[in-house]
Enzyme design. Structure first.
Site, PDB file in Angstrom:
ATOM      1  N   ASP A 208      47.330  50.377  43.889  1.00 43.49           N
ATOM      2  CA  ASP A 208      47.640  48.972  43.648  1.00 43.49           C
ATOM      3  C   ASP A 208      48.964  48.935  42.880  1.00 43.49           C
ATOM      4  O   ASP A 208      49.439  49.951  42.363  1.00 43.49           O
ATOM      5  CB  ASP A 208      46.501  48.290  42.877  1.00 43.49           C
ATOM      6  CG  ASP A 208      46.540  46.768  43.065  1.00 43.49           C
ATOM      7  OD1 ASP A 208      47.585  46.237  43.490  1.00 43.49           O
ATOM      8  OD2 ASP A 208      45.528  46.104  42.777  1.00 43.49           O
TER       9      ASP A 208
HETATM   10  C1  BGC Z   1      46.833  42.978  43.740  1.00 44.39           C
HETATM   11  C2  BGC Z   1      46.664  43.501  45.134  1.00 44.39           C
HETATM   12  C3  BGC Z   1      47.838  43.082  45.978  1.00 44.39           C
HETATM   13  C4  BGC Z   1      49.108  43.596  45.346  1.00 44.39           C
HETATM   14  C5  BGC Z   1      50.356  43.268  46.135  1.00 44.39           C
HETATM   15  C6  BGC Z   1      48.192  43.300  43.158  1.00 44.39           C
HETATM   16  O1  BGC Z   1      48.402  42.576  41.995  1.00 44.39           O
HETATM   17  O2  BGC Z   1      45.815  43.476  42.916  1.00 44.39           O
HETATM   18  O3  BGC Z   1      45.472  43.032  45.680  1.00 44.39           O
HETATM   19  O4  BGC Z   1      47.686  43.544  47.297  1.00 44.39           O
HETATM   20  O5  BGC Z   1      49.222  43.007  44.071  1.00 44.39           O
HETATM   21  O6  BGC Z   1      50.638  41.927  46.109  1.00 44.39           O
END
Ligand code: BGC
Length: 710
Positions: free
Chosen positions: A262
């Site tokens: 993530d």
């Molecule tokens: C989230 C993810 C997301 C990523 C990209 C993160 O803050 O937890 O679910 O895909 O950002 O936007």
């Protein structure tokens, strides 16, 4: 007399009901090129790459891209959120201008219709193709553990079986368009409060019975990417945990393709490379905020050269990561394709899928008979959400277009019988035949939100009900809220979740009786938050922060969140602990009634048998067409270990005309009777008596039968 008029009206208007039945046979996705074919091409490409190119490739670029190597014909690949459509960031808007905002995934799960999950995801995949998005950063599949989790709206509810059936169909639907699906967030990211400084302590049995099955179903369905979670598990960040990535995800669940972190969730480059991760995200950022800068430079890519020179990591380790990225992309032929804007012609079909999803996923929680609103002459629509489109926020937010507010949708259907009033006066409320109040919560990634509604909203509802008994609530939220203050006073409650750009049309159709509601809760809603199995996850003395301020603050002390309830998540908890929820898992009302009869199955599952067939008949005993979601639960009454009072192991959604009766079959597998035994690291079926329970909700069991499992 009135009933007859209504019935006639329904006869005319109920044509919106879908006839489609859930998919009979489920077929997993296989990529155009096999693992072996793709691996051999990836090996060739890798052999031509310089060490600098390889290092570039193990991190993301410009927030949402992989690294491209032009001289080798490797383009950068675009990734985009989210599970409920395309997040319309400027670089995507430039390409396609617009994209459909679908109802949120918990609404999709409330349909209990796996075919819809397939169609919904296929539509999103086609929009990705139009925008040349290679990797969709979804579906989010974390299990609903606490109602306060800001991201519940992005997920599929509290039950591993239901969520698994929806998610596997989502994966196939999405990937058949050529777009990669990303199962996230692996694992146990079940709340947002200080998610980066939470250490989840969870036992092995609970992991296997509750938190892993959805990921397993997605992987078995052919998912090509997995994203790790922000939180720590048993003392280590998921994105750099060998236990999480190599031991569980790769070795145990058998995941072969791309594993990414993530965004900003890895903090130790050596652990990261040893964990089995392939791609560290987001790598280079477009714009770095002070909070991101404060994280320092703990990234693998930026440190890799030095670590190599110091002999702390090896080139083979980098090769392993690059090869996995290449192999996954090659298997899906992502390097050979271009944006296909012809898919834009299908956006109106996608909008229809969004509408159909809302028609089946909006849940009628309570109805004292006031709904449908046929015959009412003076209806007021009011409330904070009535004149705007309610959304869940964060990376999952999808803007959409052609927004239909509840006010507009009701005006289209009820014409002059409905009037929107922002702040209705007492006299206006008193004189109305019905008052529809549209309220809700604003749920978001990055922080949790209270179970209790703001007092002001509760007071508005209570005041309205004190002067008019015909108050109908339409609620937009991603999870359970505290309805105890007014539950006995309101005439009806429609749980509309976040319905997406056109879903309010479905809500209005349900209010009018043009659509017979058929959604059922994929969660239990507690009477008070202290009843919840996850109560106490926010340490005593700390306050819930309703903002992003601390999201990137990894200097906060790590909070251990012990999943003390173990396998007793959701209804497993409320049933076993004898706590009555306000609305049980699987609950949802219809404008018709169903009768359950003739539960029929063998008395025994023999040692040699893998499958167990359960038959029963369902009859629509009401006056209008409708769909029933038949739920099959099992119970092991005597066991060496604790077993929940009920576990969902099968369901079927069935559409019936008034008076019509059908026999349905639900197949069980031997493994449905098993529990996870950590001492043998495997599933175990204890021979003996089991009880099969079939019902209309987890607390409305209509038929049951004892059987023996050998
Ligand atoms: C989230 C993810 C997301 C990523 C990209 C993160 O803050 O937890 O679910 O895909 O950002 O936007």
């Amino acid at each position: 007399m009135e009933i007859q008029i209504l019935a006639a009206l329904f006869g005319l208007l109920s044509c919106n009901l879908t006839k489609e039945e859930p998919m009979k046979t489920f077929k997993s996705f296989t990529p155009p090129l096999s693992y072996e074919q793709a691996d051999s091409i990836a090996g060739e490409l890798l052999s031509k790459m310089t060490i600098d190119e390889k290092i570039e490739m193990i991190g993301g670029h410009h927030m949402f891209y992989t690294f491209g190597v032009e001289r080798l014909g490797i383009p950068p690949l675009l990734m985009s959120d989210a599970t409920q459509g395309i997040r319309m960031l400027p670089h995507i808007k430039e390409k396609i201008g617009k994209s459909v905002a679908f109802p949120c995934p918990i609404l999709l799960s409330s349909t209990w219709n796996p075919s819809l999950a397939y169609n919904y995801a296929k539509s999103i995949g086609e929009e990705c193709r139009a925008a040349n998005i290679s990797i969709l950063l979804g579906p989010g599949v974390n299990i609903y553990r606490v109602s306060q989790n800001g991201r519940n709206f992005e997920y599929f509810g509290e039950d591993p079986y239901l969520a698994a059936r929806m998610v596997e169909n989502y994966i196939v639907g999405l990937q058949e368009t050529g777009t990669i699906a990303t199962l996230k967030h692996f694992m146990c990211n079940n709340h947002e409060y200080h998610r980066r400084t939470t250490n989840v302590i969870v036992d092995e049995r609970t992991l296997h019975e509750i938190y892993l099955p959805v990921f397993k179903a997605g992987i078995d369905a052919g998912a090509m990417a997995v994203m790790t979670a922000y939180n720590q598990i048993n003392g280590e960040y998921c994105g750099q945990s060998k236990y999480v990535i190599t031991d569980i995800l790769r070795n145990e669940l058998g995941f072969k393709w791309l594993v990414m972190s993530d965004w900003w969730s890895t903090f130790d480059p050596i652990k990261t490379i040893n964990s089995g991760l392939d791609l560290e995200m987001p790598g280079h950022t477009i714009e770095e905020s002070p909070a991101i800068k404060a994280l320092g430079d703990p990234y693998l890519r930026t440190n890799a050269k030095k670590l190599l020179n110091d002999g702390k990591i090896t080139e083979q380790q980098i090769d392993r990561m690059v090869r996995s990225i290449l192999r996954t992309s090659v298997a899906m032929q992502l390097y050979d394709r271009k944006a296909d804007t012809s898919y834009m012609a299908k956006f109106s079909d996608h909008e229809k899928v969004a509408l159909e999803t809302a028609r089946e996923g909006v849940v009628l929680l309570k109805n004292n008979g006031i709904l449908p609103l046929a015959g009412k002459k003076k209806i007021i629509i009011t409330g904070d959400n009535a004149n705007k489109l309610p959304y869940g926020l964060g990376s999952a937010m999808v803007e959409g277009y052609n927004h239909v507010t509840l006010r507009q949708a009701m005006e289209n259907i009820f014409k002059e019988k409905v009037v929107y009033v922002e702040h209705p006066l007492d006299d206006e409320i008193k004189q109305a035949d019905a008052v529809v109040i549209n309220i809700g919560t604003i749920d978001s990634e990055g922080f949790d939100r209270p179970f209790d509604l703001p007092d002001e909203i509760n007071q508005t509802i209570l005041h309205a009900t004190s002067i008019n008994p015909n108050v109908i609530l339409v609620i937009n939220t991603g999870g359970g809220i505290n309805m105890t203050p007014w539950i006995d006073k309101v005439a009806a409650i429609v749980y509309a979740w976040y319905p997406g750009q056109i879903g309010n049309q479905a809500v209005a159709e349900i209010l009018a009786g043009q659509v017979n509601p058929s959604g059922k809760l994929p969660i239990s809603i507690e009477k008070q938050f202290s009843d919840s199995p996850g109560y106490g996850y926010i340490p005593e003395g700390s306050t819930m922060e309703n903002n992003w301020n601390n999201d990137l603050n990894i200097k906060l002390p790590i909070t251990n969140v012990e999943y003390k309830e173990g396998i007793l998540v959701g209804y497993r908890w409320y049933d076993t602990k004898n706590i009555e929820p306000l609305f049980p898992f699987g609950h949802g009302l219809s404008y018709t009634t169903f009768e359950y009869n003739n539960l029929n199955c063998n008395d025994k599952l023999k040692k040699t048998e893998e499958k167990f067939e359960v038959n029963l008949s369902i009859k629509n005993t009401g006056k209008v067409k409708g769909a029933e979601i038949v739920q099959l639960y099992i119970r092991d009454p005597e066991s060496a270990v604790i077993r929940p009072i009920k576990e969902l192991k099968g369901f079927k959604k069935i559409w019936l005309n008034p008076g019509e009766q059908k026999t349905i079959t639900i197949m069980l597998n031997r493994n449905d009777f098993a529990y996870w035994d950590p001492s043998i690291k495997s599933w175990k079926v204890e021979p003996g008596k089991f009880i099969l329970m079939v019902g209309s909700s987890s607390r409305d069991i209509r038929l049951q039968k004892e059987i023996e499992v050998e």
